[in-house]
Motif scaffolding. Structure first.
Motif, PDB file in Angstrom:
ATOM      1  N   ARG A 118      42.015  94.460 -55.438  1.00 27.37           N
ATOM      2  CA  ARG A 118      42.631  94.516 -54.316  1.00 27.37           C
ATOM      3  C   ARG A 118      42.354  92.202 -53.862  1.00 27.37           C
ATOM      4  O   ARG A 118      42.249  92.196 -53.716  1.00 27.37           O
ATOM      5  N   TYR A 119      41.249  92.449 -54.784  1.00 30.95           N
ATOM      6  CA  TYR A 119      40.708  91.056 -54.007  1.00 30.95           C
ATOM      7  C   TYR A 119      41.121  89.800 -54.906  1.00 30.95           C
ATOM      8  O   TYR A 119      41.726  89.144 -54.757  1.00 30.95           O
ATOM      9  N   VAL A 120      42.019  90.491 -56.167  1.00 25.91           N
ATOM     10  CA  VAL A 120      42.420  89.246 -57.017  1.00 25.91           C
ATOM     11  C   VAL A 120      43.942  88.873 -56.045  1.00 25.91           C
ATOM     12  O   VAL A 120      44.304  88.430 -56.630  1.00 25.91           O
ATOM     13  N   LEU A 121      44.428  90.077 -55.992  1.00 22.22           N
ATOM     14  CA  LEU A 121      46.257  90.096 -55.344  1.00 22.22           C
ATOM     15  C   LEU A 121      45.150  89.384 -53.531  1.00 22.22           C
ATOM     16  O   LEU A 121      45.941  88.427 -53.454  1.00 22.22           O
ATOM     17  N   GLU A 122      44.566  89.078 -53.212  1.00 19.94           N
ATOM     18  CA  GLU A 122      43.936  88.716 -51.605  1.00 19.94           C
ATOM     19  C   GLU A 122      43.800  87.533 -51.932  1.00 19.94           C
ATOM     20  O   GLU A 122      44.676  86.535 -51.192  1.00 19.94           O
ATOM     21  N   MET A 123      43.344  86.993 -53.436  1.00 18.38           N
ATOM     22  CA  MET A 123      42.916  85.942 -53.595  1.00 18.38           C
ATOM     23  C   MET A 123      44.335  84.815 -54.469  1.00 18.38           C
ATOM     24  O   MET A 123      44.487  83.532 -53.962  1.00 18.38           O
ATOM     25  N   MET A 124      45.030  85.921 -54.606  1.00 17.54           N
ATOM     26  CA  MET A 124      47.058  85.371 -54.794  1.00 17.54           C
ATOM     27  C   MET A 124      47.639  85.042 -53.886  1.00 17.54           C
ATOM     28  O   MET A 124      48.099  83.950 -53.803  1.00 17.54           O
ATOM     29  N   ARG A 125      47.175  85.938 -52.756  1.00 18.79           N
ATOM     30  CA  ARG A 125      48.147  85.362 -52.045  1.00 18.79           C
ATOM     31  C   ARG A 125      47.715  84.460 -50.938  1.00 18.79           C
ATOM     32  O   ARG A 125      48.744  83.829 -50.989  1.00 18.79           O
ATOM     33  N   GLU A 126      46.598  84.372 -51.037  1.00 24.08           N
ATOM     34  CA  GLU A 126      46.010  82.858 -50.382  1.00 24.08           C
ATOM     35  C   GLU A 126      45.735  81.140 -51.346  1.00 24.08           C
ATOM     36  O   GLU A 126      46.180  80.211 -49.997  1.00 24.08           O
ATOM     37  N   LYS A 127      46.023  81.796 -52.700  1.00 26.55           N
ATOM     38  CA  LYS A 127      45.905  80.771 -53.286  1.00 26.55           C
ATOM     39  C   LYS A 127      47.775  79.861 -53.414  1.00 26.55           C
ATOM     40  O   LYS A 127      47.987  79.531 -54.796  1.00 26.55           O
ATOM     41  N   GLY A 128      48.415  81.172 -53.539  1.00 30.43           N
ATOM     42  CA  GLY A 128      49.873  80.869 -53.988  1.00 30.43           C
ATOM     43  C   GLY A 128      49.926  81.277 -55.354  1.00 30.43           C
ATOM     44  O   GLY A 128      50.825  80.720 -55.748  1.00 30.43           O
ATOM     45  N   CYS A 129      49.677  82.109 -56.313  1.00 30.88           N
ATOM     46  CA  CYS A 129      49.306  82.093 -57.317  1.00 30.88           C
ATOM     47  C   CYS A 129      50.656  83.519 -57.776  1.00 30.88           C
ATOM     48  O   CYS A 129      50.033  84.064 -56.886  1.00 30.88           O
ATOM     49  N   ASN A 130      51.358  82.944 -58.569  1.00 36.30           N
ATOM     50  CA  ASN A 130      51.804  84.816 -59.269  1.00 36.30           C
ATOM     51  C   ASN A 130      51.563  85.466 -59.754  1.00 36.30           C
ATOM     52  O   ASN A 130      52.048  86.277 -60.401  1.00 36.30           O
ATOM     53  N   VAL A 131      50.976  84.728 -61.189  1.00 32.81           N
ATOM     54  CA  VAL A 131      50.082  85.405 -61.999  1.00 32.81           C
ATOM     55  C   VAL A 131      48.389  85.336 -62.274  1.00 32.81           C
ATOM     56  O   VAL A 131      47.580  84.905 -61.372  1.00 32.81           O
ATOM     57  N   GLY A 132      47.556  86.809 -61.556  1.00 30.57           N
ATOM     58  CA  GLY A 132      46.616  86.969 -61.787  1.00 30.57           C
ATOM     59  C   GLY A 132      46.090  88.244 -62.408  1.00 30.57           C
ATOM     60  O   GLY A 132      46.758  89.186 -63.268  1.00 30.57           O
ATOM     61  N   GLY A 133      44.696  88.763 -62.746  1.00 31.05           N
ATOM     62  CA  GLY A 133      44.797  89.808 -63.356  1.00 31.05           C
ATOM     63  C   GLY A 133      43.032  89.955 -63.989  1.00 31.05           C
ATOM     64  O   GLY A 133      42.186  89.488 -62.894  1.00 31.05           O
ATOM     65  N   GLU A 134      42.754  91.106 -63.962  1.00 28.36           N
ATOM     66  CA  GLU A 134      41.608  91.214 -64.935  1.00 28.36           C
ATOM     67  C   GLU A 134      41.300  91.818 -65.976  1.00 28.36           C
ATOM     68  O   GLU A 134      42.267  92.433 -66.126  1.00 28.36           O
ATOM     69  N   GLN A 135      40.615  91.232 -66.994  1.00 31.83           N
ATOM     70  CA  GLN A 135      39.614  91.560 -68.309  1.00 31.83           C
ATOM     71  C   GLN A 135      40.493  93.362 -68.952  1.00 31.83           C
ATOM     72  O   GLN A 135      41.069  92.978 -69.576  1.00 31.83           O
ATOM     73  N   SER A 136      40.422  94.234 -67.297  1.00 40.43           N
ATOM     74  CA  SER A 136      39.958  95.361 -67.994  1.00 40.43           C
ATOM     75  C   SER A 136      41.507  96.350 -68.037  1.00 40.43           C
ATOM     76  O   SER A 136      42.014  97.290 -68.677  1.00 40.43           O
ATOM     77  N   GLY A 137      42.706  94.815 -68.104  1.00 41.52           N
ATOM     78  CA  GLY A 137      43.394  95.066 -67.930  1.00 41.52           C
ATOM     79  C   GLY A 137      44.891  95.226 -66.476  1.00 41.52           C
ATOM     80  O   GLY A 137      45.826  95.640 -66.967  1.00 41.52           O
ATOM     81  N   HIS A 138      44.147  94.803 -65.614  1.00 40.19           N
ATOM     82  CA  HIS A 138      45.292  95.071 -64.512  1.00 40.19           C
ATOM     83  C   HIS A 138      46.185  94.551 -64.417  1.00 40.19           C
ATOM     84  O   HIS A 138      45.304  92.801 -64.282  1.00 40.19           O
ATOM     85  N   MET A 139      47.321  93.172 -64.613  1.00 38.91           N
ATOM     86  CA  MET A 139      47.624  92.210 -64.302  1.00 38.91           C
ATOM     87  C   MET A 139      48.264  92.455 -63.181  1.00 38.91           C
ATOM     88  O   MET A 139      49.515  93.699 -62.895  1.00 38.91           O
ATOM     89  N   ILE A 140      48.445  91.416 -62.648  1.00 40.06           N
ATOM     90  CA  ILE A 140      50.045  91.405 -61.001  1.00 40.06           C
ATOM     91  C   ILE A 140      50.542  90.290 -61.630  1.00 40.06           C
ATOM     92  O   ILE A 140      49.854  89.508 -61.302  1.00 40.06           O
ATOM     93  N   LEU A 141      51.796  90.733 -61.225  1.00 33.44           N
ATOM     94  CA  LEU A 141      52.614  89.563 -61.430  1.00 33.44           C
ATOM     95  C   LEU A 141      53.629  90.214 -60.263  1.00 33.44           C
ATOM     96  O   LEU A 141      54.367  90.665 -60.557  1.00 33.44           O
ATOM     97  N   LEU A 142      53.482  88.310 -58.969  1.00 30.27           N
ATOM     98  CA  LEU A 142      53.680  89.244 -57.908  1.00 30.27           C
ATOM     99  C   LEU A 142      55.085  88.563 -57.903  1.00 30.27           C
ATOM    100  O   LEU A 142      55.673  89.345 -56.253  1.00 30.27           O
ATOM    101  N   ASP A 143      55.716  87.951 -58.497  1.00 34.16           N
ATOM    102  CA  ASP A 143      57.032  88.073 -58.998  1.00 34.16           C
ATOM    103  C   ASP A 143      58.176  89.020 -58.476  1.00 34.16           C
ATOM    104  O   ASP A 143      59.445  89.056 -58.511  1.00 34.16           O
ATOM    105  N   TYR A 144      56.933  89.920 -59.287  1.00 34.05           N
ATOM    106  CA  TYR A 144      57.874  91.230 -59.282  1.00 34.05           C
ATOM    107  C   TYR A 144      57.502  92.516 -58.459  1.00 34.05           C
ATOM    108  O   TYR A 144      58.337  93.528 -58.314  1.00 34.05           O
ATOM    109  N   ASN A 145      56.111  92.739 -58.498  1.00 35.34           N
ATOM    110  CA  ASN A 145      55.415  93.704 -58.224  1.00 35.34           C
ATOM    111  C   ASN A 145      54.120  93.824 -57.548  1.00 35.34           C
ATOM    112  O   ASN A 145      54.125  92.231 -57.259  1.00 35.34           O
ATOM    113  N   THR A 146      54.015  94.081 -56.786  1.00 35.41           N
ATOM    114  CA  THR A 146      52.839  94.258 -55.364  1.00 35.41           C
ATOM    115  C   THR A 146      51.429  94.559 -55.236  1.00 35.41           C
ATOM    116  O   THR A 146      50.799  94.490 -55.538  1.00 35.41           O
TER     117      THR A 146
END
Length: 447
Positions: free
Chosen positions: A310-338
């Motif tokens: 949840r917090y990774v996604l918030e900062m991605m939208r704030e910083k304008g980043c389309n790649v983010g995630g966690e060491q545990s394996g949650h990867m968020i690729l905002l070009d494709y999914n939310t």
């Protein structure tokens, strides 16, 4: 103050408050009322679930509450969490719900809401739903209740959506892939899409029975996957968790490639293609310092958010980043999914391997991770341990011993009464000594 919703919805042991049929019924009524206040049409909400036995019970109770309050319900059955996020948008639902406790054992379950745009429900709406449960609204008239319908082709729609994220005409012929489905929500989708793309697929833990989800398998127990990769001579191993929103990979030698390394590979690949936005990536306080140093060498920045996608996604939208995630394996690729999408991450990883004609072991090979260890302290209840002045002093003193060559993160789990103590440093012996002594001192203080 939140009473039920955590960083990832409501979660807990089944038939214990709050994960009871009675609670799900009340939650459905409250959510139905709050979500429909500003709509001028008959509202629809979509419900998906993983493969836990209790999913039937929670689904039925939640559906009853929602329909009683006047909402129409679309039931998609077993499907990954990211599939529910996508289908909520695709089917023009007013909201979506995923019933899953993610990587937790089969005896747990959870309820997570998505807004109509596929992003997680805003904090304010979750709080309004909680407040509404204390004073449920009147029920509508008899002929104003909602109805429920099954969506028979939900998983097929998601497979086509995943394919659409890949370069047109891409095939992965010749790649031998081991995929561990964790006896979870991707038991059917994961092997199917890899086979359709041309991979030689060895599927593991793809026969859920309601009890075996995440049991010694999947992303939190990748040992079976790594052994199988070496045994069959596969090119890569892919381990998902129970709701398939996280991915842990391994190379052909059976060496784990965790979320930090996958983020580095995907970010560098997107950067080289001119597709990376925001000048860097968003990770969490748990991500390794080695990832930040590697990204610096290729001109990228690493931003750290609080732990939780949840917090990774918030900062991605704030910083304008389309790649983010966690060491545990949650990867968020905002070009494709939310939201975090383990299969999407896996396909993008395979696509990068093919485009660069490299083995996984050779990608981001210049990245050296700092020795890092996580200690867990079981608590009787979740509480703000860092509010204790003595605990803060213990952490500060330990941090001084590490200096600039290491760091410490102490936090309470977002879903369990468990305190997590993470220590990393360039010197492994120093890391182990500092971490062990700090964990023991904190345990004596708070337990």
């Amino acid at each position: 103050m939140r009473r039920y919703f955590g960083t990832d919805g409501v979660r807990g042991p089944v038939n214990q408050t709050p994960m009871t049929a009675e609670f799900a019924l009340s939650l459905g009524r409250a959510a139905g009322h709050i979500l429909t206040r500003h709509l001028n049409h008959k509202p629809h909400i979509l419900i998906g679930k993983d493969t836990r036995l209790s999913g039937y019970m929670i689904e039925s109770a939640l559906c009853a509450g929602l329909t009683a309050q006047g909402m129409n319900v679309l039931l998609v059955g077993p499907a990954p969490t990211p599939a529910v996020a996508y289908l909520t948008r695709s089917l023009r639902a007013d909201a979506g719900v995923m019933l899953s406790a993610s990587h937790n054992p089969a005896g747990d379950n959870g309820i997570k809401f998505f807004a109509a745009d596929g992003f997680k429900l805003p904090d304010q709406l979750e709080l309004e739903i909680e407040d509404c449960m204390d004073n449920l609204p009147p029920l509508p008239a008899a002929l104003e209740v909602g109805k429920a319908a099954r969506v028979d082709d939900a998983r097929g729609r998601y497979v086509e959506f995943l394919k659409g994220s890949l370069p047109r005409g891409l095939r992965l012929d010749g790649l031998k892939v081991v995929v561990d489905c964790a006896n979870g929500a991707a038991y059917d989708v994961a092997p199917r899409i890899l086979q359709e793309l041309g991979c030689d697929v060895i599927a593991m833990h793809y026969k859920p029975d309601g009890f075996n989800i995440n049991r010694e398998c999947g992303s939190t127990y990748p040992e079976d996957m790594t052994r199988k990769v070496v045994e069959v001579g596969a090119d890569i191993g892919l381990a998902l968790d129970g709701d398939a929103d996280r991915l842990i990979a391994c190379d052909a030698q059976g060496r784990i490639v965790d979320g930090d390394r996958v983020i580095a590979i995907l970010a560098e690949h997107a950067h080289n293609q001119g597709l990376l936005t925001g000048g860097g990536v968003v990770t969490t306080l748990m991500s390794n310092m080695g990832l930040g140093r590697y990204l610096e060498t290729i001109g990228l920045t690493m931003h750290r958010a609080a732990v939780g996608d949840r917090y990774v996604l918030e900062m991605m939208r704030e910083k304008g980043c389309n790649v983010g995630g966690e060491q545990s394996g949650h990867m968020i690729l905002l070009d494709y999914n939310t939201t975090g999408d383990g299969l999407m991450s896996a396909l993008q990883l395979l696509s990068a391997m093919q485009a660069q004609d490299k083995a996984l072991a050779d990608m981001a090979s210049g990245m050296s991770l700092f020795p890092q260890k996580l200690w867990n302290i079981m608590m009787t209840e979740r509480k703000d341990v860092m509010a204790d002045e003595q605990v803060r002093k213990l952490v500060a003193d330990a941090g001084q011993r590490l200096g600039d060559s290491g760091r410490i993160n102490v936090r309470m789990s977002g879903t369990e009464p468990k305190l997590r103590v993470m220590v990393e440093a360039e010197d492994e012996d120093l890391m182990l000594n500092v971490g062990g002594e700090l964990t023991e001192a904190i345990s004596q203080r708070v337990c």
